[in-house]
Design an enzyme around this catalytic site. Sequence first.
Site, PDB file in Angstrom:
ATOM      1  N   ASP A  81     147.069  26.429  -7.359  1.00  0.00           N
ATOM      2  CA  ASP A  81     145.858  27.253  -7.394  1.00  0.00           C
ATOM      3  C   ASP A  81     145.217  27.200  -8.769  1.00  0.00           C
ATOM      4  O   ASP A  81     145.915  27.307  -9.783  1.00  0.00           O
ATOM      5  CB  ASP A  81     146.224  28.729  -7.130  1.00  0.00           C
ATOM      6  N   GLU A 179     142.424  31.140   5.341  1.00  0.00           N
ATOM      7  CA  GLU A 179     143.212  32.371   5.248  1.00  0.00           C
ATOM      8  C   GLU A 179     142.555  33.480   6.064  1.00  0.00           C
ATOM      9  O   GLU A 179     141.369  33.793   5.869  1.00  0.00           O
ATOM     10  CB  GLU A 179     143.344  32.810   3.766  1.00  0.00           C
TER      11      GLU A 179
HETATM   12  O1  KIV Z   1     148.244  32.026  -3.615  1.00  0.00           O
HETATM   13  C1  KIV Z   1     148.648  31.841  -2.468  1.00  0.00           C
HETATM   14  O2  KIV Z   1     149.820  32.024  -2.144  1.00  0.00           O
HETATM   15  C2  KIV Z   1     147.679  31.395  -1.472  1.00  0.00           C
HETATM   16  C3  KIV Z   1     148.135  31.398  -0.037  1.00  0.00           C
HETATM   17  C4  KIV Z   1     148.105  32.748   0.492  1.00  0.00           C
HETATM   18  C5  KIV Z   1     147.342  30.437   0.782  1.00  0.00           C
HETATM   19  O3  KIV Z   1     146.579  31.074  -1.787  1.00  0.00           O
END
Ligand code: KIV
Length: 255
Positions: A81, A179
Amino acid sequence: MNINDLVLKKEKQEKITMLTCYDSTFAAVLESCKLDSILVGDSLGMVIKGDKTTLTVSLDEIKYHLKCVSAKSGNTFIIVDMPFSTFQENPEKTFSHAAKLMDAGAQMVKLEGGNWLLGTIEFLTTRGIPVCAHLGMLPQSIHKIGYYRKFGSSQQEKDLLIKTATSLENAGSQLLILELVNSSTSKQITENLKIPTVGIGSGKFVDGQVLVLYDILGIGNKLSFTKDFLSESSSIEECIKNYIQAVKKGTFPEN
Ligand code: KIV
């Protein structure tokens, strides 16, 4: 495991298996269980740091966890992310932050958001940084949205999500996380796109599933779309294998 393997899975209608992971010990277990992909998610803000939202995660923090994971993830495909405030400003700054994450072992970066990201996605992907897009519930926008809710249930939201998903693919995204998207909307998005879709709380008609690791171990959130697989298993390894099998067989999620 690389992005082509994931696309091939979609073409062969084999489900993609993904879990979040934040450290090397679990990364080694996930690799030994033959999970397809690890997401070093900014959910670590909540499940590791104990914060109320994902907004507090910094680039250095996610890079630290990514390095821990990539030390032992072997053949597993790693997505990371991009934390809140590391990709909003401009494509050049986003590239420099994303490049740091690629250097730290990521194979793809994930960005939450829709049409406003199209230029950034094109900028990154033309410069060799693979992008996973993320639509539906956007935890980094929790203060704007107000609460966790389902997206794409009204016709207006459904039409917008379907159109945006296609635009994200056209801009160069190679994967799409959905999501909390209404199941019939995520089905239609999945059918429209060539790139794989991976759902969380978005029904079974997607190309793969992702959950927060601690949720399947029964020590995280107990939400309607998660499942404690450990309670039906005799070890952590068996729990992870049971999750993988359930996703592959299409028995998780049930609908
Ligand atoms: O940060 C995370 O775990 C996510 C998932 C919920 C897809 O983005």
